[in-house]
Scaffold this motif. Structure first.
Motif, PDB file in Angstrom:
ATOM      1  N   GLU A 145       0.228  -1.288   0.208  1.00  0.00           N
ATOM      2  CA  GLU A 145      -0.046  -0.159   0.198  1.00  0.00           C
ATOM      3  C   GLU A 145       0.656   1.544   0.015  1.00  0.00           C
ATOM      4  O   GLU A 145       0.725   1.909   0.618  1.00  0.00           O
ATOM      5  CB  GLU A 145      -1.266   0.242   0.922  1.00  0.00           C
ATOM      6  N   GLN A 146       2.139   0.818  -0.781  1.00  0.00           N
ATOM      7  CA  GLN A 146       3.046   2.245  -0.980  1.00  0.00           C
ATOM      8  C   GLN A 146       3.448   2.721  -0.307  1.00  0.00           C
ATOM      9  O   GLN A 146       3.373   4.547   0.480  1.00  0.00           O
ATOM     10  CB  GLN A 146       2.213   3.248  -1.570  1.00  0.00           C
ATOM     11  N   GLY A 147       3.894   1.742   1.642  1.00  0.00           N
ATOM     12  CA  GLY A 147       4.541   2.629   2.146  1.00  0.00           C
ATOM     13  C   GLY A 147       3.929   2.258   3.918  1.00  0.00           C
ATOM     14  O   GLY A 147       4.114   2.515   4.363  1.00  0.00           O
ATOM     15  N   LEU A 148       2.234   2.520   2.880  1.00  0.00           N
ATOM     16  CA  LEU A 148       1.504   2.592   4.627  1.00  0.00           C
ATOM     17  C   LEU A 148       1.399   0.853   5.820  1.00  0.00           C
ATOM     18  O   LEU A 148       0.995   1.635   6.496  1.00  0.00           O
ATOM     19  CB  LEU A 148      -0.416   2.240   4.371  1.00  0.00           C
ATOM     20  N   LEU A 149       1.813  -0.277   4.738  1.00  0.00           N
ATOM     21  CA  LEU A 149       2.129  -1.392   5.691  1.00  0.00           C
ATOM     22  C   LEU A 149       3.083  -1.026   6.826  1.00  0.00           C
ATOM     23  O   LEU A 149       3.254  -1.620   8.408  1.00  0.00           O
ATOM     24  CB  LEU A 149       2.836  -2.407   4.838  1.00  0.00           C
ATOM     25  N   VAL A 150       4.131  -0.688   6.162  1.00  0.00           N
ATOM     26  CA  VAL A 150       5.715   0.236   6.905  1.00  0.00           C
ATOM     27  C   VAL A 150       5.036   0.843   8.161  1.00  0.00           C
ATOM     28  O   VAL A 150       5.371   0.209   9.358  1.00  0.00           O
ATOM     29  CB  VAL A 150       6.804   0.220   6.377  1.00  0.00           C
TER      30      VAL A 150
END
Length: 336
Positions: free
Chosen positions: A265-270
């Protein structure tokens, strides 16, 4: 007497020197016949020949004129077709997007393909040939009947259950070994450039293989399909772009996908996962579609490895060799 003692002393020195010389020759012969055990344990891969050059007419015939029915995948770099080689072998043909071909018209495509094709490892998809013509760049790869990790985790309703915890750990360890080979085991070293779930293929035995390695030169500035799998420093003016450390970051994101079952999710997961790992709220972190592992410790350690890969600046990140060593030990501990 003094003269006699000098002669005896010189004689002893000569005998000693000759003896040491003979002993050195004997030791050299023994070492040549009996190489060190550590060398015997190293895996010796057969020498792979350089990529073949294909005529565009042959590629056109092999894909039935790039028939849409032969499409097996689409990505940010191009479209992949199943094809039959002139020798009757099933192959995969990646046709690079025309706009990327035009923007890299003067780049040494042939020399790069020949270099990449020398890479050979159980956890990478071999490149066996290429073709180039005005407006066309084609990469020919082995067709191994694979499905991407992205499909199993996020698109196939039954894929998550097929990838149980043991298989996920095997996938993680296999991918780490593949990246380690690219970074350290082949000369010159190869930077993958875009480690993500869709670039990891699984065969019928769920053995993981990396594809699209070394191709970041085709789209160095394009963000589509990369955001979320590269660090912020990737876009920086100093020291930016693809490197070993950015590959480690992408692998960390893949580990989080394996653990959580969620997309990047374009960095949201991290940003979502790191606080959970730090506060040890693993019951909220792990993929809810699977029953929790009977032994949580290996997967807690896997989560900490993922955190180290994505939570640090490049200079503080572990190397892929360090990561692979940990995951290999976890695989042995859990899966054997």
């Amino acid at each position: 007497m003094a003269q006699g003692e000098d002669i005896a002393y010189d004689f002893v020195l000569v005998i000693l020197s000759v003896s040491l010389f003979i002993l050195g020759i004997i030791l050299f012969i023994i070492c040549r016949k009996n190489p060190q055990k550590s060398d015997q344990k190293q895996e010796i891969l057969p020498v792979k020949s350089c990529a073949s050059t294909y005529q565009l007419t042959d590629i056109d015939a092999a894909t039935d004129g790039f028939n849409h029915r032969r499409i097996v995948g689409k990505g940010r770099l191009g479209t992949v077709y199943s094809a039959i080689s002139p020798r009757g072998e099933l192959i995969a043909v990646k046709r690079i997007h025309p706009r990327l071909v035009l923007s890299n018209a003067g780049f040494g495509f042939a020399s790069i393909m020949k270099t990449l094709s020398l890479a050979q490892h159980p956890h990478i998809v071999p490149i066996i040939g290429f073709s180039q013509a005005p407006g066309e760049r084609i990469i020919v790869m082995e067709f191994v009947g694979m499905v991407s990790l992205d499909f199993y985790l996020h698109e196939n309703p039954e894929g998550a259950s097929l990838l149980d915890w043991n298989r996920r750990l095997r996938v993680a360890a296999g991918v780490a070994r593949g990246i380690e080979y690219l970074h350290e085991g082949v000369a010159p070293n190869i930077i993958h450039g875009c480690i993500k779930a869709s670039n990891i293929l699984l065969d019928v035995k769920f053995v993981a293989k990396l594809c699209d390695y070394g191709l970041s030169f085709l789209a160095p500035e394009e963000k589509r399909g990369v955001v979320g799998y590269v660090d912020d420093e990737y876009w920086g003016e100093r020291g930016g772009g693809a490197c070993k450390e950015s590959d480690v970051y992408g692998f960390g994101v893949v580990l989080l996908e394996l653990l959580t079952g969620r997309r990047s999710e374009q960095g949201l997961l991290v940003r979502w996962a790191l606080p959970l790992i730090k506060s040890k709220r693993f019951n909220e972190l792990l993929d809810p579609r699977l029953v929790f592992p009977s032994d949580m410790k290996p997967f807690l350690r896997l989560a900490k490895v993922a955190s180290a890969c994505v939570g640090n600046y490049r200079k503080d990140r572990p190397s892929i060799s360090q990561v692979a060593s940990i995951l290999n030990n976890l695989e042995v501990e859990v899966c054997h």
